[in-house]
Design an enzyme around this catalytic site. Sequence first.
Site, PDB file in Angstrom:
ATOM      1  N   GLY A 141      -5.108   5.878  -4.215  1.00 23.24           N
ATOM      2  CA  GLY A 141      -4.852   5.441  -5.575  1.00 23.24           C
ATOM      3  C   GLY A 141      -4.123   4.117  -5.680  1.00 23.24           C
TER       4      GLY A 141
ATOM      5  N   HIS B  13       0.847  -1.203   0.000  1.00 19.25           N
ATOM      6  CA  HIS B  13       0.000   0.000   0.000  1.00 19.25           C
ATOM      7  C   HIS B  13       0.880   1.250   0.000  1.00 19.25           C
ATOM      8  CE1 HIS B  13      -4.341  -0.275   0.028  1.00 19.25           C
ATOM      9  NE2 HIS B  13      -4.438   0.905   0.623  1.00 19.25           N
TER      10      HIS B  13
ATOM     11  N   ARG C 224      -6.143   1.622  -8.159  1.00 18.51           N
ATOM     12  CA  ARG C 224      -5.983   1.945  -9.577  1.00 18.51           C
ATOM     13  C   ARG C 224      -4.570   1.623 -10.066  1.00 18.51           C
ATOM     14  NH1 ARG C 224      -8.434   7.857  -9.069  1.00 18.51           N
ATOM     15  NH2 ARG C 224      -8.372   7.245  -6.891  1.00 18.51           N
ATOM     16  N   THR C 225      -3.567   1.993  -9.278  1.00 18.96           N
ATOM     17  CA  THR C 225      -2.187   1.748  -9.690  1.00 18.96           C
ATOM     18  C   THR C 225      -1.878   0.257  -9.683  1.00 18.96           C
ATOM     19  OG1 THR C 225      -1.616   3.870  -8.655  1.00 18.96           O
ATOM     20  CG2 THR C 225       0.203   2.445  -9.317  1.00 18.96           C
ATOM     21  N   GLY C 226      -2.403  -0.445  -8.688  1.00 19.14           N
ATOM     22  CA  GLY C 226      -2.155  -1.889  -8.616  1.00 19.14           C
ATOM     23  C   GLY C 226      -2.776  -2.650  -9.762  1.00 19.14           C
TER      24      GLY C 226
END
Length: 425
Positions: free
Chosen positions: A253, A248, A256-258
């Site tokens: 965000g 994390h 979304r990034t993951g």
Amino acid sequence: MTQQPLHVDGKFGHVHKDEVDISLASSNSWPEAEFEEVTWNGGAGDFHDLRFVSGMRGQNYKAFVPPRIANVDYTPSSAVASLAEEASREISRFDEKYGARVGPFATIMLRSESVASSQIENLTANARSLGEAELGVEDKLNATLVVRNVRAMESALAASESLDTGSILDMHKALMEGTRDEATAGSWRQEQVWIGTSSSSPIGADFIPPNHDRVPALMEDLTVYARRVDVPPMVQAAIAHAQFETIHPFTDGNGRTGRALIHSMLKRHGVARNVSTPVSAGLLANISSYHRSLDAYRDGNPEPIVTLCSEASLRAIKNGTQLAEDVTSIADSWTTTIKARKDAAVWKVLDLLESRPVVNAAVLEKELGLDYLRSKRAMDLLAENGIVIGVDKYKRGRFWRAPEMLTALDAFAERAGRRQQSGTV
């Protein structure tokens, strides 16, 4: 999973330099995680609340410390490995079959993935609203936000080629620009975050990711793993995604990034070269199973997240194939309906409508180089044959939409958003 408390102090739980170094033992079993005990002294905006200062400040909590995975030697069970290989193979087949028409399907799949990803965050919008939002109509907030997500995904994937920590920071910056958390876009978090229960402290939270001091080293370790070439792509993408969500690394965000990270890895490793298979649409089918698979990963069992991502990919391929066939069928019917010279501008417009079913004169000029008269002639012909409907948008001029294509896109979104009745995937 073992729990080994460490002595820490300071604001936001500063970790002492004599902290335990978590080393990796190569084996087919997953390495054990640890916990560290941190003293909570509050966040930057908490001290105005006297009840918080007296009630929570000075209490200890246990932050999760995931194992390093850069050199992990892990092989899933034969059944899970076979499923992951099947998912990778089907993605490659889909990419090869429809990637030849890169323009339409790359755009459609990326938009579909962004829409599904937005739905996970409770943003929904139909295809018509999205098309109008892409042309600057901002009267429907959800559609505007989803379109921003599409553009952010494009920028994020463009920034992800190297799969190092710098590219992940660039991905996050692209995804978060224009949001309320833009100030921290592209930066690792500098405070403790947590999931569940209280909004004012991590005491009693459902899950507490590692202390922020650990984030840079953990992310460096993760990107080393993500660049390895000796791990099956789907297994690798699923594990990297789970490790990312466990770390994390951002204040907001991370989801979304993951999810963008999955696409980046599949693209970099040659599984999907042309189109972004809407994996999030598959994950959307059962959010509770997704959360349980992340819990299992943190308990030392990666198989559920590998299984879930593989099955989500297969669902996405099935749904995407149906969409691609619908789009192809509609486009073929248009071709047989229209009677015009081979060099007529209308054919270029038809090609564009496959990926952009809502257009205006500005788009036709920018994308196709058509002046007003050529655009009007082409759109009048399409309107006469029932392929598009024209509508005046106040001061924004005339818009045209292709109802059949919009219906196909909405059907895709409905299939993608359909939850399963059972608790398993």
